[in-house]
Every structure is written in C-alpha cells, then in structure tokens.
Write a protein that holds these residues in place. Structure first.
Motif, PDB file in Angstrom:
ATOM      1  N   ALA A 133      -9.325  -8.631  -1.419  1.00  0.00           N
ATOM      2  CA  ALA A 133      -7.910  -8.632  -1.047  1.00  0.00           C
ATOM      3  C   ALA A 133      -7.103  -9.493  -2.013  1.00  0.00           C
ATOM      4  O   ALA A 133      -5.996  -9.110  -2.411  1.00  0.00           O
ATOM      5  CB  ALA A 133      -7.738  -9.126   0.387  1.00  0.00           C
ATOM      6  N   LYS A 134      -7.652 -10.618  -2.425  1.00  0.00           N
ATOM      7  CA  LYS A 134      -6.960 -11.499  -3.371  1.00  0.00           C
ATOM      8  C   LYS A 134      -6.748 -10.786  -4.709  1.00  0.00           C
ATOM      9  O   LYS A 134      -5.652 -10.816  -5.274  1.00  0.00           O
ATOM     10  CB  LYS A 134      -7.761 -12.785  -3.584  1.00  0.00           C
ATOM     11  CG  LYS A 134      -7.105 -13.753  -4.516  1.00  0.00           C
ATOM     12  CD  LYS A 134      -7.939 -15.008  -4.691  1.00  0.00           C
ATOM     13  CE  LYS A 134      -7.279 -15.934  -5.712  1.00  0.00           C
ATOM     14  NZ  LYS A 134      -8.070 -17.125  -5.955  1.00  0.00           N
ATOM     15  N   LYS A 135      -7.789 -10.112  -5.202  1.00  0.00           N
ATOM     16  CA  LYS A 135      -7.671  -9.382  -6.471  1.00  0.00           C
ATOM     17  C   LYS A 135      -6.671  -8.238  -6.353  1.00  0.00           C
ATOM     18  O   LYS A 135      -5.856  -8.016  -7.253  1.00  0.00           O
ATOM     19  CB  LYS A 135      -9.036  -8.849  -6.898  1.00  0.00           C
ATOM     20  CG  LYS A 135      -9.971  -9.916  -7.385  1.00  0.00           C
ATOM     21  CD  LYS A 135     -11.289  -9.326  -7.825  1.00  0.00           C
ATOM     22  CE  LYS A 135     -12.227 -10.426  -8.312  1.00  0.00           C
ATOM     23  NZ  LYS A 135     -13.457  -9.876  -8.889  1.00  0.00           N
ATOM     24  N   LEU A 136      -6.743  -7.503  -5.249  1.00  0.00           N
ATOM     25  CA  LEU A 136      -5.817  -6.388  -5.053  1.00  0.00           C
ATOM     26  C   LEU A 136      -4.380  -6.877  -4.927  1.00  0.00           C
ATOM     27  O   LEU A 136      -3.453  -6.263  -5.448  1.00  0.00           O
ATOM     28  CB  LEU A 136      -6.207  -5.576  -3.817  1.00  0.00           C
ATOM     29  CG  LEU A 136      -7.486  -4.764  -3.936  1.00  0.00           C
ATOM     30  CD1 LEU A 136      -7.850  -4.169  -2.587  1.00  0.00           C
ATOM     31  CD2 LEU A 136      -7.344  -3.676  -4.987  1.00  0.00           C
ATOM     32  N   ARG A 137      -4.195  -7.993  -4.221  1.00  0.00           N
ATOM     33  CA  ARG A 137      -2.848  -8.543  -4.042  1.00  0.00           C
ATOM     34  C   ARG A 137      -2.241  -8.882  -5.405  1.00  0.00           C
ATOM     35  O   ARG A 137      -1.096  -8.534  -5.694  1.00  0.00           O
ATOM     36  CB  ARG A 137      -2.890  -9.788  -3.157  1.00  0.00           C
ATOM     37  CG  ARG A 137      -1.516 -10.301  -2.746  1.00  0.00           C
ATOM     38  CD  ARG A 137      -1.596 -11.478  -1.798  1.00  0.00           C
ATOM     39  NE  ARG A 137      -2.512 -11.302  -0.699  1.00  0.00           N
ATOM     40  CZ  ARG A 137      -2.269 -10.612   0.415  1.00  0.00           C
ATOM     41  NH1 ARG A 137      -1.111 -10.016   0.559  1.00  0.00           N
ATOM     42  NH2 ARG A 137      -3.177 -10.534   1.368  1.00  0.00           N
TER      43      ARG A 137
ATOM     44  N   ILE B 211       0.990  -6.948  -6.824  1.00  0.00           N
ATOM     45  CA  ILE B 211       2.216  -7.722  -7.045  1.00  0.00           C
ATOM     46  C   ILE B 211       2.754  -7.429  -8.441  1.00  0.00           C
ATOM     47  O   ILE B 211       3.955  -7.274  -8.634  1.00  0.00           O
ATOM     48  CB  ILE B 211       1.966  -9.234  -6.838  1.00  0.00           C
ATOM     49  CG1 ILE B 211       1.819  -9.522  -5.337  1.00  0.00           C
ATOM     50  CG2 ILE B 211       3.094 -10.066  -7.435  1.00  0.00           C
ATOM     51  CD1 ILE B 211       1.398 -10.937  -5.010  1.00  0.00           C
ATOM     52  N   LYS B 212       1.839  -7.319  -9.421  1.00  0.00           N
ATOM     53  CA  LYS B 212       2.253  -7.020 -10.793  1.00  0.00           C
ATOM     54  C   LYS B 212       2.773  -5.592 -10.914  1.00  0.00           C
ATOM     55  O   LYS B 212       3.752  -5.332 -11.602  1.00  0.00           O
ATOM     56  CB  LYS B 212       1.085  -7.206 -11.757  1.00  0.00           C
ATOM     57  CG  LYS B 212       0.697  -8.652 -11.945  1.00  0.00           C
ATOM     58  CD  LYS B 212      -0.495  -8.768 -12.863  1.00  0.00           C
ATOM     59  CE  LYS B 212      -0.947 -10.207 -12.952  1.00  0.00           C
ATOM     60  NZ  LYS B 212      -2.208 -10.335 -13.708  1.00  0.00           N
ATOM     61  N   GLU B 213       2.084  -4.650 -10.272  1.00  0.00           N
ATOM     62  CA  GLU B 213       2.466  -3.234 -10.321  1.00  0.00           C
ATOM     63  C   GLU B 213       2.389  -2.650  -8.909  1.00  0.00           C
ATOM     64  O   GLU B 213       1.390  -2.042  -8.539  1.00  0.00           O
ATOM     65  CB  GLU B 213       1.528  -2.465 -11.244  1.00  0.00           C
ATOM     66  CG  GLU B 213       1.639  -2.859 -12.691  1.00  0.00           C
ATOM     67  CD  GLU B 213       0.727  -2.037 -13.565  1.00  0.00           C
ATOM     68  OE1 GLU B 213       0.607  -0.819 -13.319  1.00  0.00           O
ATOM     69  OE2 GLU B 213       0.135  -2.611 -14.483  1.00  0.00           O
ATOM     70  N   PRO B 214       3.438  -2.842  -8.115  1.00  0.00           N
ATOM     71  CA  PRO B 214       3.408  -2.333  -6.736  1.00  0.00           C
ATOM     72  C   PRO B 214       3.377  -0.809  -6.683  1.00  0.00           C
ATOM     73  O   PRO B 214       3.944  -0.146  -7.550  1.00  0.00           O
ATOM     74  CB  PRO B 214       4.683  -2.874  -6.106  1.00  0.00           C
ATOM     75  CG  PRO B 214       5.496  -3.435  -7.192  1.00  0.00           C
ATOM     76  CD  PRO B 214       4.670  -3.525  -8.427  1.00  0.00           C
ATOM     77  N   PRO B 215       2.705  -0.274  -5.667  1.00  0.00           N
ATOM     78  CA  PRO B 215       2.703   1.181  -5.489  1.00  0.00           C
ATOM     79  C   PRO B 215       4.114   1.681  -5.174  1.00  0.00           C
ATOM     80  O   PRO B 215       4.996   0.910  -4.792  1.00  0.00           O
ATOM     81  CB  PRO B 215       1.779   1.412  -4.288  1.00  0.00           C
ATOM     82  CG  PRO B 215       1.134   0.122  -4.004  1.00  0.00           C
ATOM     83  CD  PRO B 215       1.910  -0.946  -4.668  1.00  0.00           C
ATOM     84  N   GLU B 216       4.282   2.980  -5.315  1.00  0.00           N
ATOM     85  CA  GLU B 216       5.567   3.600  -5.035  1.00  0.00           C
ATOM     86  C   GLU B 216       5.992   3.288  -3.597  1.00  0.00           C
ATOM     87  O   GLU B 216       5.183   3.323  -2.674  1.00  0.00           O
ATOM     88  CB  GLU B 216       5.436   5.110  -5.219  1.00  0.00           C
ATOM     89  CG  GLU B 216       6.734   5.848  -5.162  1.00  0.00           C
ATOM     90  CD  GLU B 216       6.569   7.317  -5.500  1.00  0.00           C
ATOM     91  OE1 GLU B 216       7.360   8.103  -4.988  1.00  0.00           O
ATOM     92  OE2 GLU B 216       5.639   7.663  -6.249  1.00  0.00           O
ATOM     93  N   ASN B 217       7.261   2.978  -3.418  1.00  0.00           N
ATOM     94  CA  ASN B 217       7.874   2.698  -2.106  1.00  0.00           C
ATOM     95  C   ASN B 217       7.424   1.382  -1.487  1.00  0.00           C
ATOM     96  O   ASN B 217       7.599   1.182  -0.285  1.00  0.00           O
ATOM     97  CB  ASN B 217       7.643   3.842  -1.119  1.00  0.00           C
ATOM     98  CG  ASN B 217       8.265   5.131  -1.584  1.00  0.00           C
ATOM     99  OD1 ASN B 217       9.354   5.123  -2.153  1.00  0.00           O
ATOM    100  ND2 ASN B 217       7.577   6.231  -1.377  1.00  0.00           N
TER     101      ASN B 217
END
Length: 64
Positions: free
Chosen positions: A10-14, A18-24
C-alpha cells in the motif's frame, strides 16, 4: 520472489499513485485513502491485465 506485506505494498502504491493518479482521482484523494481502499483500487485498475487481448478481437464476441 520477494514477499511484502499489504502495508508495504500500500505504501509503494500510494507513492506511485500520488505521482501519477489514475483517471478521475486526485493526488489528495490517494493520500486520504485507507490502505484497504488503495489496494482495492489497484486491484480493479488491473483486474483484466492477465487476459490476452487477442481473445477478445474476434468479431461477434459480446458481453451481456
């Protein structure tokens, strides 16, 4: 194969989202998500990645 905990994932995904958020989704929303919500979002974003796209290119293939 390296094993990591859900919290580490979760930390890595966050950091990634944060750097490249998914659409919407905004970076602020990603920051405020619980680890569980973040893992769920990642799962659904990549749910069909394992399917070979060639399987669905045939004419007449429909989902009902």
């Amino acid at each position: 194969m390296e094993y990591i905990t859900e919290a580490e994932l979760a930390k890595k995904l966050r950091e990634q989202y944060i750097k490249e958020p998914p659409e919407n989704v905004t970076s602020d929303e990603v920051r405020e998500m619980s680890d569980e919500d973040l893992l769920d979002m990642d799962y659904f974003l990549h749910e069909f990645d394992d399917f070979d796209d060639d399987d669905f290119d045939e004419e007449g293939f429909y989902l009902f």
